[in-house]
Design a protein around this motif. Sequence first.
Motif, mmCIF file in Angstrom:
data_model
loop_
_atom_site.group_PDB
_atom_site.id
_atom_site.type_symbol
_atom_site.label_atom_id
_atom_site.label_comp_id
_atom_site.label_asym_id
_atom_site.label_seq_id
_atom_site.Cartn_x
_atom_site.Cartn_y
_atom_site.Cartn_z
ATOM 1 N N ASP A 109 -16.508 -33.418 -44.408
ATOM 2 C CA ASP A 109 -15.177 -33.301 -44.877
ATOM 3 C C ASP A 109 -14.829 -31.714 -45.040
ATOM 4 O O ASP A 109 -13.822 -31.232 -44.474
ATOM 5 C CB ASP A 109 -14.793 -33.763 -46.218
ATOM 6 C CG ASP A 109 -14.462 -35.327 -45.902
ATOM 7 O OD1 ASP A 109 -14.217 -35.945 -44.862
ATOM 8 O OD2 ASP A 109 -14.552 -36.082 -46.747
ATOM 9 N N ARG A 153 -14.604 -30.552 -41.361
ATOM 10 C CA ARG A 153 -13.029 -30.900 -40.749
ATOM 11 C C ARG A 153 -12.141 -29.937 -41.265
ATOM 12 O O ARG A 153 -11.114 -29.785 -40.630
ATOM 13 C CB ARG A 153 -12.926 -32.325 -41.396
ATOM 14 C CG ARG A 153 -13.567 -33.549 -40.338
ATOM 15 C CD ARG A 153 -13.131 -34.752 -40.884
ATOM 16 N NE ARG A 153 -13.979 -35.893 -40.344
ATOM 17 C CZ ARG A 153 -15.105 -36.265 -40.858
ATOM 18 N NH1 ARG A 153 -15.269 -36.011 -42.423
ATOM 19 N NH2 ARG A 153 -15.891 -36.923 -40.512
ATOM 20 N N GLY A 154 -12.271 -29.537 -42.646
ATOM 21 C CA GLY A 154 -11.273 -28.724 -43.150
ATOM 22 C C GLY A 154 -11.027 -27.508 -42.292
ATOM 23 O O GLY A 154 -10.169 -26.982 -41.719
ATOM 24 N N TRP A 155 -12.403 -26.886 -41.962
ATOM 25 C CA TRP A 155 -12.227 -25.574 -41.342
ATOM 26 C C TRP A 155 -11.729 -25.755 -39.768
ATOM 27 O O TRP A 155 -11.083 -24.992 -39.325
ATOM 28 C CB TRP A 155 -13.553 -25.176 -41.231
ATOM 29 C CG TRP A 155 -14.466 -24.637 -42.533
ATOM 30 C CD1 TRP A 155 -13.662 -24.367 -43.748
ATOM 31 C CD2 TRP A 155 -15.673 -24.661 -42.897
ATOM 32 N NE1 TRP A 155 -14.616 -23.907 -44.604
ATOM 33 C CE2 TRP A 155 -16.036 -24.467 -44.267
ATOM 34 C CE3 TRP A 155 -16.981 -25.125 -42.199
ATOM 35 C CZ2 TRP A 155 -17.106 -24.141 -44.818
ATOM 36 C CZ3 TRP A 155 -18.202 -25.003 -42.781
ATOM 37 C CH2 TRP A 155 -18.216 -24.632 -44.086
ATOM 38 N N ASP A 172 -9.708 -28.117 -38.907
ATOM 39 C CA ASP A 172 -8.201 -28.257 -38.952
ATOM 40 C C ASP A 172 -7.351 -26.797 -38.661
ATOM 41 O O ASP A 172 -6.374 -26.772 -38.175
ATOM 42 C CB ASP A 172 -7.645 -29.058 -40.303
ATOM 43 C CG ASP A 172 -8.266 -30.440 -40.032
ATOM 44 O OD1 ASP A 172 -8.495 -30.781 -38.900
ATOM 45 O OD2 ASP A 172 -8.093 -31.199 -41.061
ATOM 46 N N ALA A 173 -8.195 -25.794 -39.549
ATOM 47 C CA ALA A 173 -7.546 -24.539 -39.507
ATOM 48 C C ALA A 173 -8.008 -23.730 -38.254
ATOM 49 O O ALA A 173 -7.465 -22.701 -38.220
ATOM 50 C CB ALA A 173 -8.184 -23.949 -40.793
ATOM 51 N N SER A 174 -8.632 -24.436 -37.616
ATOM 52 C CA SER A 174 -8.813 -23.543 -36.124
ATOM 53 C C SER A 174 -8.686 -24.338 -34.927
ATOM 54 O O SER A 174 -9.618 -24.850 -34.317
ATOM 55 C CB SER A 174 -10.481 -22.925 -36.296
ATOM 56 O OG SER A 174 -10.597 -22.268 -35.146
ATOM 57 N N PRO A 175 -7.493 -24.759 -34.720
ATOM 58 C CA PRO A 175 -7.289 -25.675 -33.553
ATOM 59 C C PRO A 175 -7.787 -25.105 -32.409
ATOM 60 O O PRO A 175 -7.664 -24.113 -32.074
ATOM 61 C CB PRO A 175 -5.602 -25.657 -33.534
ATOM 62 C CG PRO A 175 -5.199 -24.906 -34.671
ATOM 63 C CD PRO A 175 -6.233 -24.270 -35.372
ATOM 64 N N GLY A 192 -12.128 -30.358 -32.579
ATOM 65 C CA GLY A 192 -12.088 -31.102 -33.855
ATOM 66 C C GLY A 192 -13.652 -31.625 -34.009
ATOM 67 O O GLY A 192 -14.693 -31.031 -33.332
ATOM 68 N N GLN A 251 -13.579 -37.663 -29.413
ATOM 69 C CA GLN A 251 -14.143 -37.392 -30.735
ATOM 70 C C GLN A 251 -14.457 -38.689 -31.431
ATOM 71 O O GLN A 251 -14.087 -39.831 -31.392
ATOM 72 C CB GLN A 251 -12.873 -37.111 -31.552
ATOM 73 C CG GLN A 251 -12.527 -35.736 -31.502
ATOM 74 C CD GLN A 251 -11.395 -35.195 -32.529
ATOM 75 O OE1 GLN A 251 -10.346 -35.261 -32.161
ATOM 76 N NE2 GLN A 251 -11.745 -34.612 -33.726
#
Length: 265
Positions: A88, A91-93, A95-98, A238, A263
């Motif tokens: 998780d 995933r957060g990182w 999300d911040a780096s599309p 992702g 994915q």
Amino acid sequence: MSKLRVAVIGAKGRIGSEAVRSVEAADDLDLVATLGRGDPLEALADAGAQVAVELTHPDSVLGNLEFCVGHGIHTVVGTTGWTPERLDTVRGWLDASPGTGALIAPNFSIGAVLTMRFAQQAAPWFESVEVIELHHDNKADAPSGTATRTAQLIAAARSEAGRPPQHDPTTHGLDGARGADVDGVPVHSVRLRGLLAHQEVLLGGTGETLTIRHDSLHHSSFMPGILLAVRTVPTVPGLTFGLEHFLTDGPGAADGSAATGHQGA
Ligand SMILES: NC(=O)C1=CN([C@@H]2O[C@H](COP(=O)(O)OP(=O)(O)OC[C@H]3O[C@@H](n4cnc5c(N)ncnc54)[C@H](O)[C@@H]3O)[C@@H](O)[C@H]2O)C=CC1
Ligand SMILES: O=C(O)C1=N[C@H](C(=O)O)C[C@H](O)C1
């Protein structure tokens, strides 16, 4: 066509040194950085790495991955020790780096990926199932990432098929004698000098057993999977968990041809 710029983190380790040789030998890849313990991660950005292969230690992987994702470097991770909470965080990182991709693969060898698939397929058909993994005597984590993933897939397949939890008849025993419990599947870890990476899935039904066994005899067994992942990860933003999601183009893909994936996480 320009070559993909690749770095290896953990380049002096058992699998890392093999990965360095494989990347160097690949015509379409350019090895631009090799990092060992203590080397500054900025070297990845300075070298213009597009993909980093992370093969270090469960204590190091999160910091390395955070740097790579934060700098838009696609990452192929073989290091083990993953929990849902750690995934998780990654995933957060992401999300911040599309646009940035990360593949985390419990095992890069084709035989191990197939073992997991076969075990998943067989699991609902048998009353009992246990996993034994056997590794070299320097392995930091137990159970192995592969055995943990195998047990999770087995448990999910049994639950989907409506099978009740396995019955453990043990009423007297020493702590640990029945192995670790991974989602209700007993997993036993052997550490032995001379071994590399081996796994057996034992399934038992009425009057019969089925054993699915895989042996990695050399670190070269992981290389086709790593190279496939390096070539594929820039096309899959992702988090992807498991090499199987990059194997959608069939056996040819693992021989080195490019593959597209979807994915898995
Ligand atoms: N997914 C897969 O198919 C495979 C995964 N592995 C995993 O890869 C990892 C490494 O395994 P081995 O090569 O056997 O271990 P190893 O101990 O031989 O190599 C790890 C290397 O990483 C270095 N290292 C540690 N922290 C570092 C950091 N922060 N930055 C740069 N380098 C760092 C160490 O100094 C060492 O040289 C383990 O987690 C293992 O389970 C190993 C084989 C296959
Ligand atoms: O440490 C190893 O050697 C290996 N680690 C991975 C795991 O934990 O499953 C993959 C393979 O088993 C080799």
